[in-house]
Design a protein around this motif. Structure first.
Motif, PDB file in Angstrom:
ATOM      1  N   TYR A 481       0.875  -1.182   0.000  1.00  0.00           N
ATOM      2  CA  TYR A 481       0.000   0.000   0.000  1.00  0.00           C
ATOM      3  C   TYR A 481       0.909   1.229   0.000  1.00  0.00           C
ATOM      4  O   TYR A 481       1.740   1.423   0.903  1.00  0.00           O
ATOM      5  CB  TYR A 481      -0.899   0.012   1.236  1.00  0.00           C
ATOM      6  CG  TYR A 481      -1.940   1.110   1.208  1.00  0.00           C
ATOM      7  CD1 TYR A 481      -3.243   0.835   0.798  1.00  0.00           C
ATOM      8  CD2 TYR A 481      -1.624   2.424   1.564  1.00  0.00           C
ATOM      9  CE1 TYR A 481      -4.206   1.842   0.754  1.00  0.00           C
ATOM     10  CE2 TYR A 481      -2.572   3.419   1.520  1.00  0.00           C
ATOM     11  CZ  TYR A 481      -3.859   3.138   1.108  1.00  0.00           C
ATOM     12  OH  TYR A 481      -4.803   4.128   1.066  1.00  0.00           O
ATOM     13  N   VAL A 482       0.752   2.089  -1.012  1.00  0.00           N
ATOM     14  CA  VAL A 482       1.594   3.270  -1.157  1.00  0.00           C
ATOM     15  C   VAL A 482       1.078   4.383  -0.244  1.00  0.00           C
ATOM     16  O   VAL A 482      -0.115   4.723  -0.268  1.00  0.00           O
ATOM     17  CB  VAL A 482       1.626   3.750  -2.619  1.00  0.00           C
ATOM     18  CG1 VAL A 482       2.444   5.030  -2.746  1.00  0.00           C
ATOM     19  CG2 VAL A 482       2.177   2.661  -3.518  1.00  0.00           C
ATOM     20  N   ILE A 483       1.971   4.952   0.538  1.00  0.00           N
ATOM     21  CA  ILE A 483       1.632   6.031   1.455  1.00  0.00           C
ATOM     22  C   ILE A 483       1.641   7.348   0.685  1.00  0.00           C
ATOM     23  O   ILE A 483       2.573   7.620  -0.080  1.00  0.00           O
ATOM     24  CB  ILE A 483       2.647   6.104   2.619  1.00  0.00           C
ATOM     25  CG1 ILE A 483       2.762   4.746   3.312  1.00  0.00           C
ATOM     26  CG2 ILE A 483       2.270   7.198   3.607  1.00  0.00           C
ATOM     27  CD1 ILE A 483       1.500   4.268   3.967  1.00  0.00           C
ATOM     28  N   PRO A 484       0.635   8.204   0.833  1.00  0.00           N
ATOM     29  CA  PRO A 484       0.636   9.504   0.160  1.00  0.00           C
ATOM     30  C   PRO A 484       1.911  10.281   0.447  1.00  0.00           C
ATOM     31  O   PRO A 484       2.431  10.268   1.564  1.00  0.00           O
ATOM     32  CB  PRO A 484      -0.601  10.204   0.744  1.00  0.00           C
ATOM     33  CG  PRO A 484      -1.519   9.071   1.103  1.00  0.00           C
ATOM     34  CD  PRO A 484      -0.614   7.973   1.584  1.00  0.00           C
ATOM     35  N   THR A 485       2.411  10.979  -0.582  1.00  0.00           N
ATOM     36  CA  THR A 485       3.739  11.602  -0.491  1.00  0.00           C
ATOM     37  C   THR A 485       3.815  12.733   0.519  1.00  0.00           C
ATOM     38  O   THR A 485       4.906  13.098   0.952  1.00  0.00           O
ATOM     39  CB  THR A 485       4.160  12.132  -1.872  1.00  0.00           C
ATOM     40  OG1 THR A 485       3.157  13.058  -2.336  1.00  0.00           O
ATOM     41  CG2 THR A 485       4.308  11.005  -2.863  1.00  0.00           C
ATOM     42  N   ASP A 486       2.678  13.337   0.881  1.00  0.00           N
ATOM     43  CA  ASP A 486       2.744  14.474   1.797  1.00  0.00           C
ATOM     44  C   ASP A 486       2.611  14.067   3.262  1.00  0.00           C
ATOM     45  O   ASP A 486       2.464  14.923   4.140  1.00  0.00           O
ATOM     46  CB  ASP A 486       1.659  15.502   1.454  1.00  0.00           C
ATOM     47  CG  ASP A 486       0.257  14.906   1.536  1.00  0.00           C
ATOM     48  OD1 ASP A 486       0.158  13.659   1.590  1.00  0.00           O
ATOM     49  OD2 ASP A 486      -0.723  15.680   1.551  1.00  0.00           O
ATOM     50  N   GLN A 487       2.622  12.773   3.550  1.00  0.00           N
ATOM     51  CA  GLN A 487       2.493  12.303   4.935  1.00  0.00           C
ATOM     52  C   GLN A 487       3.817  11.717   5.439  1.00  0.00           C
ATOM     53  O   GLN A 487       4.518  11.023   4.698  1.00  0.00           O
ATOM     54  CB  GLN A 487       1.391  11.235   5.032  1.00  0.00           C
ATOM     55  CG  GLN A 487       0.013  11.748   4.645  1.00  0.00           C
ATOM     56  CD  GLN A 487      -1.034  10.642   4.667  1.00  0.00           C
ATOM     57  OE1 GLN A 487      -0.728   9.477   4.903  1.00  0.00           O
ATOM     58  NE2 GLN A 487      -2.281  11.021   4.403  1.00  0.00           N
ATOM     59  N   HIS A 488       4.139  12.000   6.697  1.00  0.00           N
ATOM     60  CA  HIS A 488       5.285  11.394   7.398  1.00  0.00           C
ATOM     61  C   HIS A 488       6.636  11.754   6.771  1.00  0.00           C
ATOM     62  O   HIS A 488       7.602  10.996   6.893  1.00  0.00           O
ATOM     63  CB  HIS A 488       5.147   9.864   7.456  1.00  0.00           C
ATOM     64  CG  HIS A 488       3.829   9.398   7.933  1.00  0.00           C
ATOM     65  ND1 HIS A 488       3.398   9.588   9.228  1.00  0.00           N
ATOM     66  CD2 HIS A 488       2.807   8.761   7.288  1.00  0.00           C
ATOM     67  CE1 HIS A 488       2.175   9.083   9.370  1.00  0.00           C
ATOM     68  NE2 HIS A 488       1.786   8.577   8.197  1.00  0.00           N
TER      69      HIS A 488
END
Length: 520
Positions: A481-488
């Motif tokens: 599952y790809v994490i959105p780029t603007d998180q963490h």
């Protein structure tokens, strides 16, 4: 006593040898007495002004002279020649014997110290300068406190000061027959008292004498002390000339390598003269893992003792390639059968929940073991509990440190395991990140917030839309599952929260591992 008698005594060497019967005669202990043989070999010296150096008087002084406006310390010195004690001999006793004189003044306890001079072959001082140089070479001091005697020819014998003599005999340059220097120093504070004593220059009384009792270490005494046919340094039991035992490990009656056998019964001993028991050539005592089963020597199940030369057989149940469990669970050996704690385990029988005859479920469901209990996937399953239909459970991980002070970017998450009965069961995640190891939001102070305390921002467990109400939900095991780029982004520390949900399926999801991909 006539001078001729004195000279005769000076020449006389008293050596006593004690023989101990061990089947072989050997020198066990010896005593030696030497007297001062020349006027230049004894005297006394003032320690304060160094104005007094005397080696010609018929008497010496040790103590203090306190005339009221200044204090003088008197210190005796001696040189004894022809000390025929081998280098490294063990000194058990040493005494200095003197004769008193009426040059003594004051009364009471004279506090003094005896020292050796740390030289290989002592040369007597000739003036205050050479005495002072000798004084800087003192060995260990021994106290000599005695009641002063103001009389002629009373015997004054020191306590044992072997501790001052031993360092000289131990010197690498010491040779039997060399000379020893001794200093006898006062050890008082502003006392008006000194002991008078006879020097070699007296024609009437006996000069100072040194008596030493010593033993020659077995490894230089010229005897075959252990009866193995070799002596001293040729004997393998000798580690050096100062070693006082010729007995080797292979004849000393001790289990030196802790393998349960001693001396010639030990496979490490090739003969009684062998000085090491730990050179065994058997597999069960060679320190090697000969069968690659993560155990060596006596810790290996296959070894019956130190003399066993086969570390491979017999094999323990957990490495024999056989399914020994009853009833058979189709699993065998360590790494597969849960009944095995290691390759050395000799009982493959399972003690896991799904094969133990107990209803381990909580709350109890009255179903026991596999296949009766749906919480069991097999007889090797160690968790009998089955999540009730419509139930979920979650777990929060420990804190992970990426090691990058500027933080990282979390790219994706996946899990490994099984969904159990399949959809609508699910496994989903939330991730919290922070630049504080405690999950706080105000780095570097790290005093506000914490893991799971806020609902957004640092330390908050969030999902796909960046809020606490959503999750990262991989569709199945091993699906990334790809994490959105603007998180963490740019966060050093993180934790994950995993939730498992079971619908009406007969078995619940099982998560074996969680994989999070991140990059600096």
């Amino acid at each position: 006593m006539l001078k001729l008698s004195k000279q005769l005594l000076s020449i006389l060497i008293l050596v006593t040898v004690v023989f101990v019967g061990l089947g072989i005669g050997k020198v066990s202990a010896a005593s030696l007495t030497r007297a001062i043989v020349a006027g230049a070999d004894d005297g006394y010296q003032s320690n304060e002004s160094l104005s007094i150096f005397n080696s010609s008087n018929t008497y010496g002084l040790t103590g203090e002279d306190d005339p009221g406006n200044s204090t003088y310390s008197y210190n005796g010195w001696f040189r004894f020649t022809n000390i025929t004690i081998p280098q490294g001999a063990i000194i058990s006793n040493a005494t200095l014997t003197l004769r008193t004189t009426t040059n003594t003044f004051g009364a009471g306890t004279n506090y003094s110290m005896l020292y050796g001079v740390a030289e290989d072959n002592h040369v007597a001082p000739t003036n205050t300068g050479t005495w002072q140089s000798d004084h800087a070479l003192h060995t260990t001091g021994v106290a000599w406190n005695f009641t002063q005697i103001d009389a002629w020819d009373s015997v004054l014998t020191s306590p044992n000061f072997a501790a001052a003599i031993q360092p000289i005999i131990n010197r690498a340059g010491w040779v039997s027959g060399n000379a020893i220097g001794i200093h006898w120093d006062e050890n008082m504070a502003d006392q008006d008292m000194s002991q008078g004593w006879v020097t070699w220059n007296s024609s009437t009384y006996i000069e100072p004498q040194l008596s030493i009792t010593y033993t020659v270490p077995q490894c230089q005494d010229g005897s075959d002390n252990d009866g193995d046919g070799v002596t001293d340094l040729a004997d393998p039991g000798c580690s050096g000339s100062s070693d006082d035992s010729e007995i080797s490990q292979c004849q000393d009656g001790s289990d030196n390598d802790g393998d349960g056998v001693t001396d010639l019964a030990d496979p490490g001993c090739s003969s009684s003269s062998d000085n090491t028991e730990n050179t065994a050539t058997t597999q069960c005592q060679d320190g090697l893992d000969n069968d690659n089963d993560q155990a060596t020597d006596l810790s290996d199940f296959s070894c019956s003792g130190a003399t066993d030369n086969d570390e491979t057989n017999p094999k323990a149940q957990c490495q024999d390639g056989v399914d020994n469990a009853d009833p058979e669970d189709t699993l065998f050996d360590f790494g597969s059968d849960l009944g095995c704690s290691s390759k050395q385990d000799n009982d493959e029988g399972n003690t896991v929940q799904c094969n133990d005859g107990i209803d381990n479920a909580d709350p109890e469901d009255s179903l026991i073991d596999y296949p009766a209990d749906p919480g069991c996937s097999g007889t090797y399953d160690n968790d009998e509990y089955n999540i009730p239909p419509g139930s979920s459970g979650w777990l929060i991980s420990s804190t992970f440190d990426t090691g990058f002070s500027n933080g990282v970017k979390i790219n994706a998450i996946l899990w490994q395991g099984t969904l159990g009965g399949g959809s609508p069961n699910y496994v989903r995640f939330q991730i919290a990140s922070s630049n504080c190891t405690n999950g706080a939001s105000n780095a570097p102070t790290c005093s506000s917030g914490g893991w799971g305390i806020p609902v957004e921002g640092d330390g908050a467990f969030i999902g796909s839309d960046g809020t606490a109400s959503t999750y990262y939900s991989p569709s199945d095991a091993n699906v990334s599952y790809v994490i959105p780029t603007d998180q963490h982004n740019n966060k050093r520390y993180f934790r994950y929260k995993v939730e498992l949900y079971k619908n009406a399926a007969l078995s619940s999801p099982e998560v074996e591992d969680v994989v999070i991909n991140w990059s600096p």
